[in-house]
Design an enzyme around this catalytic site. Structure first.
Site, PDB file in Angstrom:
ATOM      1  N   SER A  71       0.818  -1.221   0.000  1.00  0.00           N
ATOM      2  CA  SER A  71       0.000   0.000   0.000  1.00  0.00           C
ATOM      3  C   SER A  71       0.853   1.274   0.000  1.00  0.00           C
ATOM      4  CB  SER A  71      -0.956   0.010   1.192  1.00  0.00           C
ATOM      5  OG  SER A  71      -0.231  -0.029   2.400  1.00  0.00           O
ATOM      6  N   GLU A  92      -4.737  -6.048 -24.474  1.00  0.00           N
ATOM      7  CA  GLU A  92      -4.169  -6.802 -23.346  1.00  0.00           C
ATOM      8  C   GLU A  92      -3.826  -5.858 -22.183  1.00  0.00           C
ATOM      9  OE1 GLU A  92      -0.926  -9.314 -24.552  1.00  0.00           O
ATOM     10  OE2 GLU A  92      -2.236 -10.580 -25.751  1.00  0.00           O
ATOM     11  N   ARG A  97      -6.471  -3.469 -14.240  1.00  0.00           N
ATOM     12  CA  ARG A  97      -7.498  -2.544 -13.762  1.00  0.00           C
ATOM     13  C   ARG A  97      -7.101  -1.811 -12.495  1.00  0.00           C
ATOM     14  NH1 ARG A  97     -11.257  -7.478 -12.982  1.00  0.00           N
ATOM     15  NH2 ARG A  97      -9.194  -8.233 -12.433  1.00  0.00           N
ATOM     16  N   GLN A 104      -7.477   6.547 -24.463  1.00  0.00           N
ATOM     17  CA  GLN A 104      -6.969   5.985 -25.719  1.00  0.00           C
ATOM     18  C   GLN A 104      -7.593   6.671 -26.921  1.00  0.00           C
ATOM     19  OE1 GLN A 104      -7.472   1.738 -25.976  1.00  0.00           O
ATOM     20  NE2 GLN A 104      -6.174   1.576 -27.771  1.00  0.00           N
ATOM     21  N   LEU A 105      -6.791   6.789 -27.975  1.00  0.00           N
ATOM     22  CA  LEU A 105      -7.255   7.344 -29.253  1.00  0.00           C
ATOM     23  C   LEU A 105      -8.562   6.671 -29.667  1.00  0.00           C
ATOM     24  CD1 LEU A 105      -4.996   7.770 -32.363  1.00  0.00           C
ATOM     25  CD2 LEU A 105      -7.154   6.547 -32.562  1.00  0.00           C
ATOM     26  N   GLN A 107     -11.243   5.501 -32.283  1.00  0.00           N
ATOM     27  CA  GLN A 107     -11.415   5.191 -33.710  1.00  0.00           C
ATOM     28  C   GLN A 107     -12.778   5.640 -34.219  1.00  0.00           C
ATOM     29  OE1 GLN A 107     -10.464   0.970 -34.092  1.00  0.00           O
ATOM     30  NE2 GLN A 107      -8.444   1.504 -34.881  1.00  0.00           N
ATOM     31  N   ARG A 108     -13.647   6.082 -33.308  1.00  0.00           N
ATOM     32  CA  ARG A 108     -14.926   6.645 -33.757  1.00  0.00           C
ATOM     33  C   ARG A 108     -14.724   8.079 -34.238  1.00  0.00           C
ATOM     34  NH1 ARG A 108     -19.299   6.561 -29.438  1.00  0.00           N
ATOM     35  NH2 ARG A 108     -20.743   6.551 -31.192  1.00  0.00           N
ATOM     36  N   ASN A 189      -0.276   3.767 -10.346  1.00  0.00           N
ATOM     37  CA  ASN A 189       0.600   3.921  -9.193  1.00  0.00           C
ATOM     38  C   ASN A 189       1.657   2.824  -9.222  1.00  0.00           C
ATOM     39  OD1 ASN A 189      -0.285   1.595  -7.535  1.00  0.00           O
ATOM     40  ND2 ASN A 189      -2.240   2.714  -7.399  1.00  0.00           N
ATOM     41  N   ARG A 200       3.715  -9.054 -17.444  1.00  0.00           N
ATOM     42  CA  ARG A 200       3.950  -8.874 -18.880  1.00  0.00           C
ATOM     43  C   ARG A 200       5.412  -8.971 -19.284  1.00  0.00           C
ATOM     44  NH1 ARG A 200      -1.006  -9.994 -20.917  1.00  0.00           N
ATOM     45  NH2 ARG A 200      -2.580  -8.827 -19.780  1.00  0.00           N
TER      46      ARG A 200
END
Ligand code: FAD
Length: 250
Positions: A71, A92, A97, A104-105, A107-108, A189, A200
């Site tokens: 913490s 990915e 979370r 994020q960019l 696409q719409r 954090n 990853r």
């Protein structure tokens, strides 16, 4: 069509520690704001601002990492701009979370007629696969441009140009491949970054996100060595880089 072969990681924000004069710490050794903030929080728990053991910030934080007091590491947040990564890579990434924030960019909203494409590390260096892959990207991009044109016609009755373009792009994007480049701002954090990096960097992680994780680790280790210095980067069986954590948080 622009082909990208590696990601770009840019630090866009770091913690700024403001030391309260009435709880000043007897600091020892070099440190950065993010590291001092974690030490300050840790020392508050035991009111050990006098630093009775005479530990440097690096020694103090290593002891906390060893003990797994996660913490304390939630206070310091680092924000990174990630570019040159594919939509499948961010798919990915955003699975992480707890302690993460993303922008994020879209696409719409953004026209992808001239989007860049990220060549997977596994395909790079094989001329036949590279050629086939580039043809597939070009074909998908042409389908996207064609679909946007027809959809703009279909929705010509929509008064707002912004809304019409959004309606066309949100449907046309379905033909864009996973390899389409995206950009994302990620804030997390230190505890969250450490968890993500541990998962990853592993040899079982997909190659693109693993390569990204190695770059992120290098960026964060430069920023705050006492918070990330226990990670180790080493060559995987296939010669690419992977990594492992020194102090695993259970
Ligand atoms: C090598 C590899 C292969 C993978 N393959 C797949 C796959 O095939 N399919 C797939 O869907 N995903 C796959 N994933 C993604 C994986 O399942 C996780 O979604 C991802 O690694 C994020 O991990 P996390 O949930 O622990 O992280 P975070 O969401 O950052 O959570 C960190 C920790 O916080 C706690 N936590 C977070 N949210 C909750 C909650 N809601 N309730 C209780 N505790 C919570 C948990 O302890 C969790 O471990 C893969 C991941 C890796 C590294």
């Amino acid at each position: 069509m622009n082909i990208l072969r590696e990601p770009r990681v840019t630090l866009v924000a770091r913690p700024q520690f403001v030391e309260p004069a009435h709880l000043a710490i007897a600091w020892k050794g070099p440190s950065t704001d993010g590291e001092r903030l974690a030490e300050f929080a840790g020392r508050l728990c035991y009111m050990s601002q006098r630093n009775p053991a005479g530990r440097s910030t690096a020694e103090y934080l290593e002891n906390i990492l060893k003990q797994g007091h996660g913490s304390v590491f939630e206070h310091s947040t680092y924000v990174l701009l990630l570019e040159g990564i594919s939509r499948s890579c961010t798919h990915e990434l955003v699975r992480h979370r707890a302690g993460f924030g993303y922008s994020q960019l879209s696409q719409r909203y953004v026209d992808e007629s001239e989007a860049n494409f990220v060549m997977p590390p596994a395909i790079q260096g094989d001329p036949v696969m590279e050629e086939q892959w580039q043809q597939a990207m070009a074909s998908a991009q042409a389908s996207y441009v064609g679909a946007v044109e027809r959809l703009m016609q279909k929705y010509r009755w929509v008064e707002s140009g912004v809304h019409r373009r959004k309606m066309a792009r949100e449907a046309a994007r379905s033909v864009l491949p996973n390899g389409t480049e995206t950009k994302i701002v990620v804030s997390a954090n230190v505890r969250a970054w450490r968890t993500m990096l541990e998962l990853r960097l592993g040899e079982g992680a997909e190659l693109e996100i693993r390569r990204l994780a190695v770059m992120i680790l290098r960026t964060l280790t430069t920023e705050a060595p006492a918070l990330f210095g226990d990670f180790e980067i080493y060559p995987a069986a296939d010669g690419t880089e992977c990594g492992r954590v020194g102090y695993h948080k259970v």
